[in-house]
Write a protein that holds these residues in place. Structure first.
Motif, PDB file in Angstrom:
ATOM      1  N   TYR A 151       0.853  -1.187   0.000  1.00 22.41           N
ATOM      2  CA  TYR A 151       0.000   0.000   0.000  1.00 22.41           C
ATOM      3  C   TYR A 151       0.894   1.244   0.000  1.00 22.41           C
ATOM      4  CZ  TYR A 151      -3.508  -3.236   2.068  1.00 22.41           C
ATOM      5  OH  TYR A 151      -4.345  -4.282   2.341  1.00 22.41           O
ATOM      6  N   THR A 152       0.566   2.219  -0.852  1.00 20.61           N
ATOM      7  CA  THR A 152       1.361   3.443  -0.880  1.00 20.61           C
ATOM      8  C   THR A 152       0.475   4.671  -1.059  1.00 20.61           C
ATOM      9  OG1 THR A 152       1.658   3.471  -3.288  1.00 20.61           O
ATOM     10  CG2 THR A 152       3.260   2.211  -1.999  1.00 20.61           C
ATOM     11  N   LYS A 153       1.068   5.835  -0.783  1.00 19.52           N
ATOM     12  CA  LYS A 153       0.371   7.105  -0.959  1.00 19.52           C
ATOM     13  C   LYS A 153       0.643   7.730  -2.328  1.00 19.52           C
ATOM     14  CE  LYS A 153      -0.018   8.381   3.917  1.00 19.52           C
ATOM     15  NZ  LYS A 153       0.217   9.415   4.944  1.00 19.52           N
ATOM     16  N   LYS A 154       1.379   6.992  -3.166  1.00 13.69           N
ATOM     17  CA  LYS A 154       1.616   7.489  -4.524  1.00 13.69           C
ATOM     18  C   LYS A 154       1.782   6.300  -5.454  1.00 13.69           C
ATOM     19  CE  LYS A 154       6.682   7.833  -4.616  1.00 13.69           C
ATOM     20  NZ  LYS A 154       7.830   8.710  -4.903  1.00 13.69           N
ATOM     21  N   GLU A 155       1.679   6.556  -6.739  1.00 10.86           N
ATOM     22  CA  GLU A 155       1.832   5.500  -7.735  1.00 10.86           C
ATOM     23  C   GLU A 155       3.291   5.060  -7.807  1.00 10.86           C
ATOM     24  OE1 GLU A 155       0.813   4.663 -12.470  1.00 10.86           O
ATOM     25  OE2 GLU A 155       0.345   6.592 -11.534  1.00 10.86           O
ATOM     26  N   ILE A 156       3.486   3.751  -7.905  1.00 11.49           N
ATOM     27  CA  ILE A 156       4.837   3.176  -7.991  1.00 11.49           C
ATOM     28  C   ILE A 156       4.983   2.467  -9.333  1.00 11.49           C
ATOM     29  CG2 ILE A 156       6.499   1.597  -6.949  1.00 11.49           C
ATOM     30  CD1 ILE A 156       5.812   3.984  -5.160  1.00 11.49           C
ATOM     31  N   VAL A 202       4.140   7.534   8.306  1.00  5.34           N
ATOM     32  CA  VAL A 202       4.310   6.385   7.424  1.00  5.34           C
ATOM     33  C   VAL A 202       3.640   6.690   6.087  1.00  5.34           C
ATOM     34  CG1 VAL A 202       3.731   3.954   7.049  1.00  5.34           C
ATOM     35  CG2 VAL A 202       4.429   4.702   9.310  1.00  5.34           C
ATOM     36  N   ASP A 203       4.313   6.343   4.985  1.00  9.77           N
ATOM     37  CA  ASP A 203       3.777   6.561   3.641  1.00  9.77           C
ATOM     38  C   ASP A 203       3.319   5.266   2.980  1.00  9.77           C
ATOM     39  OD1 ASP A 203       4.491   9.331   3.685  1.00  9.77           O
ATOM     40  OD2 ASP A 203       6.551   8.770   3.187  1.00  9.77           O
ATOM     41  N   SER A 204       3.816   4.144   3.477  1.00  2.00           N
ATOM     42  CA  SER A 204       3.507   2.874   2.820  1.00  2.00           C
ATOM     43  C   SER A 204       3.592   1.734   3.823  1.00  2.00           C
ATOM     44  CB  SER A 204       4.476   2.627   1.662  1.00  2.00           C
ATOM     45  OG  SER A 204       5.803   2.522   2.149  1.00  2.00           O
ATOM     46  N   ILE A 205       2.873   0.659   3.508  1.00  2.00           N
ATOM     47  CA  ILE A 205       2.866  -0.516   4.376  1.00  2.00           C
ATOM     48  C   ILE A 205       2.797  -1.771   3.512  1.00  2.00           C
ATOM     49  CG2 ILE A 205       1.809   0.576   6.402  1.00  2.00           C
ATOM     50  CD1 ILE A 205      -0.890  -0.466   5.482  1.00  2.00           C
ATOM     51  N   HIS A 224      -2.970   3.797  -3.419  1.00  2.00           N
ATOM     52  CA  HIS A 224      -2.625   2.701  -4.323  1.00  2.00           C
ATOM     53  C   HIS A 224      -2.386   1.403  -3.548  1.00  2.00           C
ATOM     54  CE1 HIS A 224      -1.860   6.219  -6.815  1.00  2.00           C
ATOM     55  NE2 HIS A 224      -1.912   5.421  -7.872  1.00  2.00           N
ATOM     56  N   PHE A 225      -2.899   0.311  -4.102  1.00  2.00           N
ATOM     57  CA  PHE A 225      -2.699  -1.023  -3.526  1.00  2.00           C
ATOM     58  C   PHE A 225      -2.184  -1.948  -4.614  1.00  2.00           C
ATOM     59  CE2 PHE A 225      -4.464  -5.358  -2.922  1.00  2.00           C
ATOM     60  CZ  PHE A 225      -3.747  -5.708  -1.799  1.00  2.00           C
TER      61      PHE A 225
END
Length: 283
Positions: A151-156, A202-205, A224-225
């Motif tokens: 899970y993130t706060k931006k597209e990867i 935290v920005d991602s998990i 984003h997941f």
């Protein structure tokens, strides 16, 4: 007649004293849990506690304390080892720094389905129980999470997009992933995760679909997941060995039987939830 009434009265009084005596002699155990009460692992633990109470006719009452309310997640295993609590539950791989066997199910992409995870766990279990025993713990049961996603706060799109992201690491494997990808590992307990996401700590998990939905991560800026199905973590329940040895055979058998029942029910529950929660995340 008078004799009959006296006999019936005597029986009722005797039964009342027996019930009162049983209640007075009942043992109560506190069971610390790291996850919220509505998390399926916590619900499993509550059902396990009820099963033990019923099978021991109230002789052993287990009181669950979810959401890190009694001991923080990172302190639960030590609390049970030292007898501060007689029973507890912990995500197993959080302790692989103590012994590699604790991290066996969190080896990335080794076992990425419920079937593979179950085979891996059963293979590792004899060694796992030996290590637990050496740490004054008795194994009861273990239930997996759904496979972990990202899970993130931006597209990867590339590995470079990960650099500098604050990533919640909860075991050695996730900390190593962060290191290799150039992310910044942050140790955050489950009970504090929602707040950490909301405040930007935290920005991602890397977590299961159930955690994502239960935490409503989209309300904390997660946009984003990625369903990478990295591994299936497990939560394990264990008992302080001294407390275990202090129980009679019937009570120990009740705990073992309830553990087996909880494992089977928990496995079916998590399989159902995994499918249901993935639909929510994909919407």
């Amino acid at each position: 007649d008078l004799h009959m009434r006296k006999s019936i009265t005597y029986l009722f009084v005797t039964a009342a004293f027996a019930t009162a005596s049983a209640a007075a002699n009942a043992e109560k155990w506190d069971m610390p849990l790291a996850y919220p009460a509505n998390n399926f692992h916590s619900e499993n633990a509550a059902e396990f506690a009820q099963c033990v109470k019923e099978k021991t006719n109230g002789g052993l009452e287990i009181v669950t304390h979810p959401n890190g309310s009694l001991f923080a997640g990172n302190d639960i295993k030590r609390a049970v080892q030292t007898g501060q609590a007689n029973i507890g539950e912990r995500v197993t791989s959080a302790h692989e720094n103590e012994n590699a066997i604790y991290g066996v199910e969190a080896i990335p992409f080794l076992a990425t389905s419920f079937e593979a995870s179950d085979r891996l766990w059963k293979t590792a279990l004899p060694q796992m129980t030996k290590v637990l025993d050496s740490q004054n713990l008795v194994y009861v049961y273990s239930v997996p999470w759904p496979a972990s996603g990202f899970y993130t706060k931006k597209e990867i799109n590339t590995v470079d997009d990960l650099k500098g992201i604050k990533f919640r690491a909860y075991n050695a494997a996730t900390a190593r992933i962060a290191e290799l990808a150039g992310m910044v590992p942050m140790q955050i307990e489950a009970a504090e995760l929602s707040q950490a996401l909301a405040t930007g700590d935290v920005d991602s998990i890397m977590k299961s679909s159930t955690t994502g939905v239960d935490s409503k991560v989209w309300e904390q800026g997660i946009t984003h997941f990625y369903n990478v199905q990295a591994w299936l973590p497990r939560n394990t329940v264990f008992v302080n060995k001294r407390a275990w040895n202090g129980l009679d055979d019937d009570t120990r058998n009740a705990i073992t039987e309830c553990g087996d029942i909880t494992y089977e029910k928990g496995l079916e529950k998590v399989k159902s939830l995994a499918a249901e929660y993935m639909q929510t995340l994909e919407q």
